[in-house]
Enzyme design. Structure first.
Site, PDB file in Angstrom:
ATOM      1  N   ARG A  17     -73.579 -50.660   5.637  1.00 26.46           N
ATOM      2  CA  ARG A  17     -72.630 -50.092   6.755  1.00 26.46           C
ATOM      3  C   ARG A  17     -72.762 -50.598   7.976  1.00 26.46           C
ATOM      4  O   ARG A  17     -73.947 -50.412   8.564  1.00 26.46           O
ATOM      5  CB  ARG A  17     -72.493 -48.555   6.733  1.00 26.46           C
ATOM      6  CG  ARG A  17     -71.303 -48.107   7.490  1.00 26.46           C
ATOM      7  CD  ARG A  17     -71.282 -46.568   7.430  1.00 26.46           C
ATOM      8  NE  ARG A  17     -70.139 -46.001   8.333  1.00 26.46           N
ATOM      9  CZ  ARG A  17     -70.590 -45.770   9.835  1.00 26.46           C
ATOM     10  NH1 ARG A  17     -71.591 -45.964  10.230  1.00 26.46           N
ATOM     11  NH2 ARG A  17     -69.481 -45.222  10.188  1.00 26.46           N
ATOM     12  N   HIS A  74     -70.491 -51.403  11.853  1.00 25.26           N
ATOM     13  CA  HIS A  74     -68.790 -51.819  12.380  1.00 25.26           C
ATOM     14  C   HIS A  74     -68.793 -53.238  12.528  1.00 25.26           C
ATOM     15  O   HIS A  74     -67.563 -53.670  12.262  1.00 25.26           O
ATOM     16  CB  HIS A  74     -68.936 -51.039  13.631  1.00 25.26           C
ATOM     17  CG  HIS A  74     -68.706 -49.533  13.591  1.00 25.26           C
ATOM     18  ND1 HIS A  74     -69.722 -48.762  13.081  1.00 25.26           N
ATOM     19  CD2 HIS A  74     -67.730 -48.601  13.771  1.00 25.26           C
ATOM     20  CE1 HIS A  74     -69.541 -47.643  13.114  1.00 25.26           C
ATOM     21  NE2 HIS A  74     -68.283 -47.494  13.631  1.00 25.26           N
ATOM     22  N   TYR A 121     -52.514 -53.846   3.234  1.00 23.19           N
ATOM     23  CA  TYR A 121     -51.935 -53.557   1.989  1.00 23.19           C
ATOM     24  C   TYR A 121     -50.410 -54.039   2.072  1.00 23.19           C
ATOM     25  O   TYR A 121     -49.876 -54.079   3.187  1.00 23.19           O
ATOM     26  CB  TYR A 121     -52.106 -52.290   1.590  1.00 23.19           C
ATOM     27  CG  TYR A 121     -51.080 -51.055   2.231  1.00 23.19           C
ATOM     28  CD1 TYR A 121     -51.431 -50.655   3.320  1.00 23.19           C
ATOM     29  CD2 TYR A 121     -50.079 -50.509   1.557  1.00 23.19           C
ATOM     30  CE1 TYR A 121     -50.581 -49.674   4.060  1.00 23.19           C
ATOM     31  CE2 TYR A 121     -49.266 -49.680   2.054  1.00 23.19           C
ATOM     32  CZ  TYR A 121     -49.410 -49.167   3.429  1.00 23.19           C
ATOM     33  OH  TYR A 121     -48.776 -48.390   3.894  1.00 23.19           O
ATOM     34  N   ARG A 156     -45.639 -60.914   5.717  1.00 19.96           N
ATOM     35  CA  ARG A 156     -46.131 -59.830   6.225  1.00 19.96           C
ATOM     36  C   ARG A 156     -47.538 -59.787   6.067  1.00 19.96           C
ATOM     37  O   ARG A 156     -48.332 -59.565   7.040  1.00 19.96           O
ATOM     38  CB  ARG A 156     -45.336 -58.589   6.124  1.00 19.96           C
ATOM     39  CG  ARG A 156     -45.795 -57.438   6.996  1.00 19.96           C
ATOM     40  CD  ARG A 156     -44.793 -56.203   6.763  1.00 19.96           C
ATOM     41  NE  ARG A 156     -44.634 -55.823   5.377  1.00 19.96           N
ATOM     42  CZ  ARG A 156     -43.960 -54.699   4.849  1.00 19.96           C
ATOM     43  NH1 ARG A 156     -43.005 -54.095   5.663  1.00 19.96           N
ATOM     44  NH2 ARG A 156     -44.079 -54.256   3.710  1.00 19.96           N
ATOM     45  N   LYS A 205     -50.249 -53.554   8.597  1.00 16.09           N
ATOM     46  CA  LYS A 205     -49.800 -52.805   7.598  1.00 16.09           C
ATOM     47  C   LYS A 205     -51.573 -52.477   7.192  1.00 16.09           C
ATOM     48  O   LYS A 205     -51.823 -52.671   5.920  1.00 16.09           O
ATOM     49  CB  LYS A 205     -49.068 -53.181   6.247  1.00 16.09           C
ATOM     50  CG  LYS A 205     -48.442 -52.145   5.433  1.00 16.09           C
ATOM     51  CD  LYS A 205     -47.131 -52.732   4.557  1.00 16.09           C
ATOM     52  CE  LYS A 205     -46.898 -51.866   3.752  1.00 16.09           C
ATOM     53  NZ  LYS A 205     -46.287 -50.517   3.944  1.00 16.09           N
TER      54      LYS A 205
HETATM   55  N1  PDD Z   1     -44.540 -48.047   3.452  1.00 20.64           N
HETATM   56  N2  PDD Z   1     -42.956 -48.005   8.480  1.00 20.64           N
HETATM   57  C1  PDD Z   1     -44.427 -47.484   7.741  1.00 20.64           C
HETATM   58  C2  PDD Z   1     -45.127 -46.737   8.639  1.00 20.64           C
HETATM   59  C3  PDD Z   1     -44.295 -47.507   6.239  1.00 20.64           C
HETATM   60  O1  PDD Z   1     -45.474 -47.083   5.798  1.00 20.64           O
HETATM   61  C4  PDD Z   1     -43.522 -48.146   5.584  1.00 20.64           C
HETATM   62  C5  PDD Z   1     -43.493 -48.468   4.120  1.00 20.64           C
HETATM   63  C6  PDD Z   1     -42.295 -48.624   6.400  1.00 20.64           C
HETATM   64  C7  PDD Z   1     -41.091 -49.481   5.637  1.00 20.64           C
HETATM   65  O2  PDD Z   1     -41.407 -50.769   5.020  1.00 20.64           O
HETATM   66  P1  PDD Z   1     -41.029 -51.553   3.746  1.00 20.64           P
HETATM   67  O3  PDD Z   1     -39.180 -51.635   3.964  1.00 20.64           O
HETATM   68  O4  PDD Z   1     -41.483 -52.845   3.797  1.00 20.64           O
HETATM   69  O5  PDD Z   1     -41.472 -50.980   2.678  1.00 20.64           O
HETATM   70  C8  PDD Z   1     -42.066 -48.588   7.834  1.00 20.64           C
HETATM   71  C9  PDD Z   1     -44.953 -48.036   2.200  1.00 20.64           C
HETATM   72  C10 PDD Z   1     -43.647 -47.956   1.138  1.00 20.64           C
HETATM   73  C11 PDD Z   1     -46.140 -47.262   1.811  1.00 20.64           C
HETATM   74  O6  PDD Z   1     -47.034 -47.018   2.692  1.00 20.64           O
HETATM   75  O7  PDD Z   1     -46.218 -46.735   0.451  1.00 20.64           O
END
Ligand code: PDD
Length: 289
Positions: A100, A102, A33, A52, A147
């Protein structure tokens, strides 16, 4: 969330958007995400967010279903459909729905979901008084640069901080500070701004990069370097950065005052620079696509 969402090629009201229960995002947390702020109807650092996103998709071996130009157009249309202004856009891609198993399914379309919620200004008490944080053991996996939507460790760590009367958990892995449960971490020691270097144990925050960029443009001393919990404890200032909270001063750490127990002078300067950057973005004076 605001009304209009994007799901698999269509814009529609959120209450009409449904995903099959066997979606791998639901069953396995198999997806990635982004959270992208919108200021004055303009996408904030969209190229960096999409870059990213590409790295996250590569990290889970999922093909990017769209080009950056297509993503940008959809994001702009969604921001517009939800009234412009200040928004937080949530974009999620999962490996789609399949029985389902893995192992990756063959020939399954990814699920693409984008929603928007109003981005409220950071509460003035938080800026005035700062926030409290606690240090916790970083219990997460070794691919924190991806992410991933699977956020159970982050959720448990954040909740532990909330239960302790703090707003954020600052995580320590093998004696080294990594980041917050949902934010990046900065400290100021001897007047130097420090933040951990990018690597597999932390998310390369878009806000983090902007803070470093703005500090460099002002000629402020800065360093991307590892530091441990002792240096964190001794820091003159501690800050947390994220897309939704921008740059927050931490004034209490593990129930002790940070520095003088008030937001520090370098934070105030950085906060001003950050607000100026946003104003320039809103005025159309920052280059975006
Ligand atoms: N999270 N580290 C983690 C683990 C995060 O989840 C986030 C942001 C950041 C900061 O990244 P950025 O500056 O790109 O938002 C660092 C978002 C905001 C969320 O999960 O809602």
């Amino acid at each position: 969330m605001s009304d209009i969402v994007f799901l698999n090629g269509r814009f529609l009201p959120q209450d009409q958007a449904f995903v099959p229960v066997m979606d791998r995002g639901f069953v396995f947390g198999d997806g990635v995400y982004e959270v992208i702020p919108v200021y004055g109807g303009r996408l904030f650092r969209v190229d960096e967010h999409l870059q990213r996103l590409q790295h996250s998709l590569d990290g889970i071996r999922l093909a990017n279903p769209m080009s950056n130009a297509e993503w940008t157009e959809i994001l702009q249309r969604l921001a517009q459909a939800n009234g412009g202004g200040e928004q937080s856009i949530y974009l999620q891609i999962t490996r789609g729905h399949a029985p389902r198993d893995h192992a990756f399914p063959l020939d399954t379309e990814p699920t693409v979901f984008i929603a928007s919620s109003p981005l409220k200004p950071v509460a003035s008490e938080l800026l005035h008084d700062g926030v409290a944080a606690i240090t916790l053991d970083d219990i997460r996996w070794k691919y924190c640069h991806i992410k991933a939507i699977a956020l159970l460790p982050n959720i448990l760590l954040r909740q532990q901080a909330i239960d302790a009367g703090a707003q954020e958990a600052i995580l320590v892995r093998d004696g080294v500070v990594t980041e917050g449960a949902a934010s990046n971490v900065f400290i100021v020691t001897d007047g130097v701004i420090k933040t951990p270097p990018k690597g597999p144990f932390l998310l390369p925050g878009i806000t983090r990069d902007l803070v470093l960029e703005l500090a460099a443009a002002q000629g402020l001393a800065q360093q991307e370097c590892e530091f441990g919990p002792e240096e964190l404890q001794r820091a003159e200032e501690i800050w947390l950065s994220s897309s939704t909270k921008e740059l927050l001063p931490v004034t209490r750490l593990d129930d002790q005052a940070v520095g003088a127990g008030r937001p520090g002078p370098i934070w105030r300067q950085m906060h001003r620079l950050y607000q100026n950057y946003k104003r320039a973005l809103i005025a159309g004076a920052v280059e975006t696509t």
